[in-house]
Design a protein around this motif. Structure first.
Motif, PDB file in Angstrom:
ATOM      1  N   THR A 158     -50.141  -8.867 -21.998  1.00  0.00           N
ATOM      2  CA  THR A 158     -50.080 -10.033 -22.875  1.00  0.00           C
ATOM      3  C   THR A 158     -48.723 -10.203 -23.548  1.00  0.00           C
ATOM      4  OG1 THR A 158     -51.014  -8.733 -24.696  1.00  0.00           O
ATOM      5  CG2 THR A 158     -52.562  -9.987 -23.321  1.00  0.00           C
ATOM      6  N   GLU A 159     -47.902  -9.151 -23.541  1.00  0.00           N
ATOM      7  CA  GLU A 159     -46.528  -9.273 -24.033  1.00  0.00           C
ATOM      8  C   GLU A 159     -45.643  -8.292 -23.288  1.00  0.00           C
ATOM      9  OE1 GLU A 159     -45.872  -9.018 -28.254  1.00  0.00           O
ATOM     10  OE2 GLU A 159     -43.729  -8.609 -28.000  1.00  0.00           O
ATOM     11  N   ARG A 160     -44.582  -8.815 -22.743  1.00  0.00           N
ATOM     12  CA  ARG A 160     -43.586  -7.999 -22.047  1.00  0.00           C
ATOM     13  C   ARG A 160     -42.251  -8.724 -22.144  1.00  0.00           C
ATOM     14  NH1 ARG A 160     -40.362  -9.638 -17.262  1.00  0.00           N
ATOM     15  NH2 ARG A 160     -39.445  -7.706 -16.496  1.00  0.00           N
ATOM     16  N   HIS A 161     -41.174  -7.986 -22.344  1.00  0.00           N
ATOM     17  CA  HIS A 161     -39.841  -8.572 -22.456  1.00  0.00           C
ATOM     18  C   HIS A 161     -38.953  -8.050 -21.342  1.00  0.00           C
ATOM     19  CE1 HIS A 161     -40.687 -10.277 -26.457  1.00  0.00           C
ATOM     20  NE2 HIS A 161     -41.447  -9.208 -26.592  1.00  0.00           N
ATOM     21  N   ARG A 162     -38.171  -8.942 -20.772  1.00  0.00           N
ATOM     22  CA  ARG A 162     -37.255  -8.561 -19.697  1.00  0.00           C
ATOM     23  C   ARG A 162     -35.915  -8.162 -20.305  1.00  0.00           C
ATOM     24  NH1 ARG A 162     -36.972 -14.855 -18.138  1.00  0.00           N
ATOM     25  NH2 ARG A 162     -35.178 -15.475 -19.397  1.00  0.00           N
ATOM     26  N   HIS A 163     -35.148  -7.417 -19.537  1.00  0.00           N
ATOM     27  CA  HIS A 163     -33.789  -7.071 -19.951  1.00  0.00           C
ATOM     28  C   HIS A 163     -32.898  -8.303 -19.824  1.00  0.00           C
ATOM     29  CE1 HIS A 163     -34.233  -2.676 -20.297  1.00  0.00           C
ATOM     30  NE2 HIS A 163     -35.166  -2.827 -19.371  1.00  0.00           N
ATOM     31  N   SER A 164     -32.080  -8.563 -20.820  1.00  0.00           N
ATOM     32  CA  SER A 164     -31.166  -9.707 -20.794  1.00  0.00           C
ATOM     33  C   SER A 164     -29.910  -9.402 -19.997  1.00  0.00           C
ATOM     34  CB  SER A 164     -30.782 -10.111 -22.221  1.00  0.00           C
ATOM     35  OG  SER A 164     -31.930 -10.484 -22.965  1.00  0.00           O
ATOM     36  N   TYR A 165     -29.608  -8.104 -19.836  1.00  0.00           N
ATOM     37  CA  TYR A 165     -28.407  -7.694 -19.119  1.00  0.00           C
ATOM     38  C   TYR A 165     -28.788  -6.724 -18.005  1.00  0.00           C
ATOM     39  CZ  TYR A 165     -25.863  -9.517 -23.192  1.00  0.00           C
ATOM     40  OH  TYR A 165     -25.370 -10.318 -24.191  1.00  0.00           O
ATOM     41  N   ASP A 166     -28.100  -6.848 -16.884  1.00  0.00           N
ATOM     42  CA  ASP A 166     -28.223  -5.895 -15.791  1.00  0.00           C
ATOM     43  C   ASP A 166     -27.000  -4.991 -15.895  1.00  0.00           C
ATOM     44  OD1 ASP A 166     -28.993  -4.588 -13.510  1.00  0.00           O
ATOM     45  OD2 ASP A 166     -28.230  -6.122 -12.134  1.00  0.00           O
ATOM     46  N   VAL A 167     -27.182  -3.829 -16.519  1.00  0.00           N
ATOM     47  CA  VAL A 167     -26.042  -3.007 -16.955  1.00  0.00           C
ATOM     48  C   VAL A 167     -25.509  -2.114 -15.843  1.00  0.00           C
ATOM     49  CG1 VAL A 167     -25.265  -1.300 -18.645  1.00  0.00           C
ATOM     50  CG2 VAL A 167     -26.924  -3.067 -19.307  1.00  0.00           C
TER      51      VAL A 167
END
Length: 273
Positions: free
Chosen positions: A149-158
């Protein structure tokens, strides 16, 4: 249609970051206290009889320009966080909140400095490295009937791919407490989380009272790298999953999520670079 492409990052001031963090953390505390979500908190020592999904990931990885002491400290942090999640049993209708169970990582609890991703780079931070645990839990959850119900993706591919075995963007970033991982049990059976460390691997599995009725296959679509007018490169894909019954018949092909991240390394490197 794809969502709006990533804009050129804006470097926020220290005070802007502090005030923003305080605001979003405050909203979470309010929700935890007065919200309507029924959070899971029961932990069961004896494993439930049926393994539904399992996975493991190496705890120590040599990453470009990252000192190994950060990796070793990460293991310490993972051990402490795992103790708060070990044996967690989500009953039907309940929701697991990663941060509500773990709490705020600090030195008083024994957490040490590990690697924390920050604005496309990394820095030392107390409790660093706990994203590996949220990544693992998210991945095994995609192989169950549980609902994320809640998951956040990475904004940067480091970091460039190195021996990647899962599709790009198949993890779940976390930051206390406003970037949470939440999982709801919409089934009729309890689900139990079992975590461990074995032979240098972080292990995780979901168990339940009845055997699995379905098999899941996670895959990506539309994976691409594109350059924006301001010079940055964006990596994009969509995660889907196929659901098979016990006879091997495909019964559903679901969209899971989309990912877009600003690449912090040079794309299109030649083989061996």
């Amino acid at each position: 249609m794809d969502a709006t492409p990533i804009r050129k990052p804006i470097q926020r001031s220290k005070w802007r970051l502090l005030l923003g963090t305080a605001y979003y953390r405050g909203k979470r505390y309010w929700e935890w206290t007065f919200g309507s979500v029924r959070f899971s908190k029961k932990r069961t020592r004896e494993p439930l009889p049926c393994r539904i999904a399992e996975h493991q990931t190496p705890m120590l990885r040599q990453l470009k320009d990252v000192d190994m002491w950060m990796q070793h400290n990460k293991v310490t942090n993972l051990k402490i966080a795992m103790e708060r999640l070990q044996g967690l049993t989500i009953m039907p209708g309940e929701t697991m909140s990663y941060w509500r169970l773990i709490g705020k990582p600090n030195r008083r609890k024994g957490y040490v400095e590990g690697m924390v991703l920050f604005y496309g780079g990394f820095k030392p931070g107390v409790g660093g490295g706990l994203c590996q645990l949220s990544n693992l839990i998210y991945w095994i959850t995609l192989h169950t009937p549980l609902e994320v119900t809640e998951r956040h993706r990475h904004s940067y591919d480091v970091f460039p791919d190195a021996n990647r075995t899962q599709p790009f963007g198949s993890g779940a970033t976390c930051a206390y407490n406003y970037l949470d991982l939440r999982i709801k049990n919409t089934s009729d059976e309890p689900y139990q989380l079992i975590l461990g460390m074995e032979d240098g691997m972080l292990t995780g599995e979901w168990r339940s009272t009845k055997p699995a009725l379905y098999r899941y296959e996670i895959y990506e679509k539309q994976h691409r790298i594109s350059q924006h007018y301001w010079g940055g490169y964006e990596r994009y894909n969509r995660i889907h999953r196929k659901i098979f019954n016990l006879d091997g018949e495909l019964i559903a092909d679901e969209f899971v999520t989309e990912n877009r991240a600003l690449m912090m390394y040079q794309p299109f490197l030649e083989s061996g670079s």
